[in-house]
Design a protein around this motif. Sequence first.
Motif, short mmCIF file in Angstrom:
data_model
loop_
_atom_site.label_atom_id
_atom_site.label_comp_id
_atom_site.label_asym_id
_atom_site.label_seq_id
_atom_site.Cartn_x
_atom_site.Cartn_y
_atom_site.Cartn_z
N SER A 24 87.50 -35.42 -75.52
CA SER A 24 87.77 -35.50 -74.09
C SER A 24 87.75 -34.10 -73.49
O SER A 24 87.79 -33.10 -74.21
CB SER A 24 89.12 -36.19 -73.83
OG SER A 24 90.17 -35.49 -74.45
N ILE A 25 87.68 -34.06 -72.18
CA ILE A 25 87.68 -32.80 -71.44
C ILE A 25 89.01 -32.68 -70.71
O ILE A 25 89.42 -33.62 -70.02
CB ILE A 25 86.53 -32.74 -70.41
CG1 ILE A 25 85.17 -32.90 -71.10
CG2 ILE A 25 86.58 -31.45 -69.60
CD1 ILE A 25 84.79 -31.77 -72.01
N ARG A 26 89.66 -31.55 -70.85
CA ARG A 26 90.92 -31.28 -70.16
C ARG A 26 90.59 -30.46 -68.92
O ARG A 26 89.91 -29.44 -69.01
CB ARG A 26 91.83 -30.48 -71.09
CG ARG A 26 93.15 -30.09 -70.49
CD ARG A 26 93.91 -29.21 -71.50
NE ARG A 26 95.21 -28.87 -71.02
CZ ARG A 26 95.48 -27.78 -70.30
NH1 ARG A 26 94.52 -26.94 -69.99
NH2 ARG A 26 96.71 -27.54 -69.90
N ARG A 27 91.05 -30.94 -67.78
CA ARG A 27 90.79 -30.23 -66.52
C ARG A 27 92.12 -29.88 -65.84
O ARG A 27 92.95 -30.76 -65.64
CB ARG A 27 89.95 -31.09 -65.58
CG ARG A 27 88.59 -31.45 -66.14
CD ARG A 27 87.69 -31.99 -65.05
NE ARG A 27 86.52 -32.65 -65.55
CZ ARG A 27 85.44 -32.05 -66.02
NH1 ARG A 27 85.39 -30.74 -66.05
NH2 ARG A 27 84.42 -32.74 -66.46
N ARG A 28 92.28 -28.61 -65.51
CA ARG A 28 93.42 -28.17 -64.71
C ARG A 28 92.98 -28.24 -63.26
O ARG A 28 91.93 -27.72 -62.89
CB ARG A 28 93.84 -26.74 -65.07
CG ARG A 28 94.53 -26.62 -66.39
CD ARG A 28 95.89 -27.30 -66.43
NE ARG A 28 96.83 -26.68 -65.51
CZ ARG A 28 97.90 -27.27 -65.01
NH1 ARG A 28 98.19 -28.51 -65.32
NH2 ARG A 28 98.69 -26.65 -64.19
N ARG A 29 93.78 -28.89 -62.44
CA ARG A 29 93.43 -29.08 -61.04
C ARG A 29 94.49 -28.48 -60.13
O ARG A 29 95.65 -28.35 -60.51
CB ARG A 29 93.27 -30.57 -60.74
CG ARG A 29 92.09 -31.20 -61.47
CD ARG A 29 91.96 -32.67 -61.12
NE ARG A 29 90.80 -33.25 -61.75
CZ ARG A 29 89.60 -33.34 -61.21
NH1 ARG A 29 89.39 -32.90 -59.99
NH2 ARG A 29 88.60 -33.89 -61.87
N PHE A 30 94.04 -28.17 -58.91
CA PHE A 30 94.90 -27.58 -57.90
C PHE A 30 94.70 -28.33 -56.59
O PHE A 30 93.58 -28.67 -56.22
CB PHE A 30 94.52 -26.09 -57.71
CG PHE A 30 95.18 -25.44 -56.54
CD1 PHE A 30 96.52 -25.06 -56.60
CD2 PHE A 30 94.48 -25.21 -55.36
CE1 PHE A 30 97.13 -24.46 -55.51
CE2 PHE A 30 95.08 -24.61 -54.27
CZ PHE A 30 96.42 -24.23 -54.35
N CYS A 31 95.81 -28.60 -55.91
CA CYS A 31 95.74 -29.27 -54.61
C CYS A 31 95.97 -28.22 -53.52
O CYS A 31 97.07 -27.66 -53.43
CB CYS A 31 96.79 -30.37 -54.51
SG CYS A 31 96.83 -31.15 -52.88
N PRO A 32 94.96 -27.96 -52.68
CA PRO A 32 95.15 -26.97 -51.61
C PRO A 32 96.12 -27.43 -50.53
O PRO A 32 96.70 -26.60 -49.82
CB PRO A 32 93.74 -26.77 -51.04
CG PRO A 32 92.96 -27.95 -51.48
CD PRO A 32 93.61 -28.50 -52.71
N ALA A 33 96.35 -28.73 -50.42
CA ALA A 33 97.24 -29.23 -49.38
C ALA A 33 98.71 -28.93 -49.69
O ALA A 33 99.46 -28.51 -48.82
CB ALA A 33 97.04 -30.73 -49.19
#
Length: 156
Positions: A24-33
């Motif tokens: 699997s691929i691990r993705r770190r995400r960010f919410c600009p809101a």
Amino acid sequence: MRCPFCGNIDTQVKDSRPAEDHVSIRRRRFCPACGGRFTTYERVQLRDLVVIKTSGKREDFDRDKLERSIRISMQKRPIDPERIDQMISGIVRRLESMGETDIPSKKIGEIVMEALARIDTVAYVRFASVYKNFQAADDFEDFVHELRPPSPPTEE
């Protein structure tokens, strides 16, 4: 991807890398809101599987449900978590490669029991107790008795 904190649908991927299980691929995400940060995992899904329950009811295959049931059976057992992940991925690959999209829950249970039997007999018995719907201690005793090789006759 929708932000789990504020519901914003416009999030940004800040980092992607293979997860520890390498399937699997691990993705770190960010919410600009809202400034929230969260992690998502992406897996390859070869086909959409449907589980046919013993009642005849149909439901979408849920890898997380499979994983939860296996992890419950392996609680407090000396099994490397990576080995559990590999086993789960192997079970899912086997189901996906069967060539069928509709899979009876009984078949899934049999495949899980085969995999557990190779790794840990206690987890195997725990899973079997739910899968085979043990109702009394005798059910456990009978099942465990079947696991043991016959004792050689004693000479007197």
